[in-house]
Design a protein around this motif. Structure first.
Motif, mmCIF file in Angstrom:
data_model
loop_
_atom_site.group_PDB
_atom_site.id
_atom_site.type_symbol
_atom_site.label_atom_id
_atom_site.label_comp_id
_atom_site.label_asym_id
_atom_site.label_seq_id
_atom_site.Cartn_x
_atom_site.Cartn_y
_atom_site.Cartn_z
ATOM 1 N N ALA A 166 -0.719 6.230 9.395
ATOM 2 C CA ALA A 166 -1.189 5.904 10.731
ATOM 3 C C ALA A 166 -0.315 4.778 11.271
ATOM 4 O O ALA A 166 0.127 3.900 10.526
ATOM 5 C CB ALA A 166 -2.647 5.451 10.673
ATOM 6 N N ASP A 167 -0.076 4.808 12.566
ATOM 7 C CA ASP A 167 0.785 3.783 13.176
ATOM 8 C C ASP A 167 0.261 2.380 12.909
ATOM 9 O O ASP A 167 1.035 1.440 12.739
ATOM 10 C CB ASP A 167 0.887 4.019 14.686
ATOM 11 N N SER A 168 -1.047 2.239 12.845
ATOM 12 C CA SER A 168 -1.657 0.918 12.701
ATOM 13 C C SER A 168 -1.413 0.290 11.332
ATOM 14 O O SER A 168 -1.604 -0.918 11.166
ATOM 15 C CB SER A 168 -3.166 1.004 12.950
ATOM 16 N N VAL A 169 -0.987 1.078 10.347
ATOM 17 C CA VAL A 169 -0.791 0.531 8.999
ATOM 18 C C VAL A 169 0.655 0.623 8.528
ATOM 19 O O VAL A 169 0.981 0.136 7.434
ATOM 20 C CB VAL A 169 -1.707 1.227 7.969
ATOM 21 N N THR B 164 1.056 1.109 1.570
ATOM 22 C CA THR B 164 1.901 2.052 0.838
ATOM 23 C C THR B 164 1.034 2.964 -0.009
ATOM 24 O O THR B 164 0.220 2.477 -0.806
ATOM 25 C CB THR B 164 2.899 1.317 -0.067
ATOM 26 N N ILE B 165 1.208 4.260 0.176
ATOM 27 C CA ILE B 165 0.483 5.234 -0.629
ATOM 28 C C ILE B 165 1.410 5.753 -1.729
ATOM 29 O O ILE B 165 2.613 5.929 -1.511
ATOM 30 C CB ILE B 165 -0.049 6.399 0.235
ATOM 31 N N SER B 166 0.833 5.977 -2.901
ATOM 32 C CA SER B 166 1.603 6.527 -4.013
ATOM 33 C C SER B 166 0.658 7.351 -4.884
ATOM 34 O O SER B 166 -0.563 7.272 -4.718
ATOM 35 C CB SER B 166 2.266 5.422 -4.840
ATOM 36 N N ARG B 167 1.226 8.130 -5.779
ATOM 37 C CA ARG B 167 0.399 8.947 -6.659
ATOM 38 C C ARG B 167 1.039 9.038 -8.027
ATOM 39 O O ARG B 167 2.255 8.954 -8.165
ATOM 40 C CB ARG B 167 0.184 10.352 -6.064
ATOM 41 N N ASP B 168 0.184 9.206 -9.021
ATOM 42 C CA ASP B 168 0.616 9.414 -10.394
ATOM 43 C C ASP B 168 -0.041 10.712 -10.846
ATOM 44 O O ASP B 168 -1.224 10.723 -11.195
ATOM 45 C CB ASP B 168 0.188 8.230 -11.271
ATOM 46 N N ASP B 169 0.712 11.788 -10.823
ATOM 47 C CA ASP B 169 0.138 13.092 -11.133
ATOM 48 C C ASP B 169 -0.284 13.204 -12.599
ATOM 49 O O ASP B 169 -1.195 13.961 -12.925
ATOM 50 C CB ASP B 169 1.132 14.192 -10.778
ATOM 51 N N ALA B 170 0.368 12.464 -13.477
ATOM 52 C CA ALA B 170 -0.016 12.496 -14.886
ATOM 53 C C ALA B 170 -1.409 11.912 -15.086
ATOM 54 O O ALA B 170 -2.110 12.270 -16.040
ATOM 55 C CB ALA B 170 0.993 11.739 -15.734
ATOM 56 N N LYS B 171 -1.804 11.029 -14.169
ATOM 57 C CA LYS B 171 -3.124 10.393 -14.236
ATOM 58 C C LYS B 171 -4.078 10.919 -13.184
ATOM 59 O O LYS B 171 -5.194 10.412 -13.058
ATOM 60 C CB LYS B 171 -2.971 8.878 -14.081
ATOM 61 N N PHE B 172 -3.644 11.921 -12.413
ATOM 62 C CA PHE B 172 -4.475 12.511 -11.357
ATOM 63 C C PHE B 172 -4.994 11.426 -10.416
ATOM 64 O O PHE B 172 -6.157 11.457 -10.004
ATOM 65 C CB PHE B 172 -5.650 13.294 -11.969
ATOM 66 N N THR B 173 -4.146 10.483 -10.074
ATOM 67 C CA THR B 173 -4.561 9.299 -9.334
ATOM 68 C C THR B 173 -3.692 9.085 -8.102
ATOM 69 O O THR B 173 -2.472 9.281 -8.151
ATOM 70 C CB THR B 173 -4.489 8.057 -10.239
ATOM 71 N N VAL B 174 -4.340 8.658 -7.021
ATOM 72 C CA VAL B 174 -3.637 8.242 -5.814
ATOM 73 C C VAL B 174 -3.994 6.783 -5.554
ATOM 74 O O VAL B 174 -5.126 6.359 -5.804
ATOM 75 C CB VAL B 174 -3.991 9.131 -4.604
ATOM 76 N N TYR B 175 -3.012 6.017 -5.089
ATOM 77 C CA TYR B 175 -3.184 4.592 -4.839
ATOM 78 C C TYR B 175 -2.910 4.278 -3.369
ATOM 79 O O TYR B 175 -2.165 4.987 -2.694
ATOM 80 C CB TYR B 175 -2.208 3.771 -5.693
ATOM 81 N N LEU C 61 -3.417 -7.683 5.302
ATOM 82 C CA LEU C 61 -4.644 -7.102 5.844
ATOM 83 C C LEU C 61 -5.135 -7.873 7.059
ATOM 84 O O LEU C 61 -4.991 -9.104 7.150
ATOM 85 C CB LEU C 61 -5.721 -7.057 4.765
ATOM 86 N N LYS C 62 -5.717 -7.111 7.987
ATOM 87 C CA LYS C 62 -6.227 -7.668 9.231
ATOM 88 C C LYS C 62 -7.723 -7.373 9.333
ATOM 89 O O LYS C 62 -8.209 -6.412 8.723
ATOM 90 C CB LYS C 62 -5.519 -7.027 10.420
ATOM 91 N N PRO C 63 -8.457 -8.150 10.105
ATOM 92 C CA PRO C 63 -9.891 -7.869 10.270
ATOM 93 C C PRO C 63 -10.154 -6.440 10.746
ATOM 94 O O PRO C 63 -11.159 -5.836 10.358
ATOM 95 C CB PRO C 63 -10.325 -8.901 11.316
ATOM 96 N N GLU C 64 -9.266 -5.906 11.550
ATOM 97 C CA GLU C 64 -9.458 -4.536 12.048
ATOM 98 C C GLU C 64 -9.258 -3.470 10.972
ATOM 99 O O GLU C 64 -9.501 -2.288 11.219
ATOM 100 C CB GLU C 64 -8.546 -4.253 13.242
ATOM 101 N N ASP C 65 -8.817 -3.864 9.781
ATOM 102 C CA ASP C 65 -8.730 -2.929 8.656
ATOM 103 C C ASP C 65 -10.072 -2.767 7.955
ATOM 104 O O ASP C 65 -10.208 -1.934 7.047
ATOM 105 C CB ASP C 65 -7.686 -3.400 7.635
ATOM 106 N N THR C 66 -11.050 -3.576 8.343
ATOM 107 C CA THR C 66 -12.376 -3.492 7.736
ATOM 108 C C THR C 66 -12.985 -2.109 7.968
ATOM 109 O O THR C 66 -13.095 -1.651 9.111
ATOM 110 C CB THR C 66 -13.295 -4.570 8.319
#
Length: 123
Positions: free
Chosen positions: A59-62, A67-78, A84-89
């Motif tokens: 999203a433009d706001s972020v 940063t998004i990332s993934r570890d397929d060996a662990k079936f995990t997304v980060y 961080l800003k108050p509007e990220d709440t």
């Protein structure tokens, strides 16, 4: 099949948090994984998306802060969230397109949602 998100909490403006989301259950592959958020009184919106090829969309706001990332060996997304800003709440929800059966012609992935994890940015 389920997604379990964690890592939310209270942080001061300018701070950082890292969200994690683990997929579990009987799976036969994962396509796109992503994070959405919903603030009180607002619609759920896409924050970041990552394909199984590693392509990302934000999203433009972020952009430039998250940063998004993934570890397929662990079936995990980060989701690493910096500056961080108050509007990220918001409550942050992970999402994944998961194949719950072996391949067959016309097979499609299911949309799986995790429960939200609350992120509060406040001094």
């Amino acid at each position: 099949v389920q997604l379990q998100a964690s890592g939310g909490g209270l942080v001061q403006p300018g701070g950082s948090l890292r969200l994690s989301c683990v997929a579990s259950g009987r799976m036969f592959g994962i396509n796109d994984m992503g994070w959405y958020r919903q603030a009180p009184g607002k619609q759920r919106e896409l924050v970041a998306l990552i394909t199984n090829d590693g392509l990302t969309n934000y999203a433009d706001s972020v952009k430039g802060r998250f940063t998004i990332s993934r570890d397929d060996a662990k079936f995990t997304v980060y989701l690493q969230m910096n500056s961080l800003k108050p509007e990220d709440t918001a409550s942050y929800y992970c999402h994944a397109q998961i194949f719950t059966s072996q391949w067959y012609p016309g097979r499609s992935a299911e949309d799986i949602w995790g429960r939200g994890t609350l992120v509060t940015v406040s001094s």
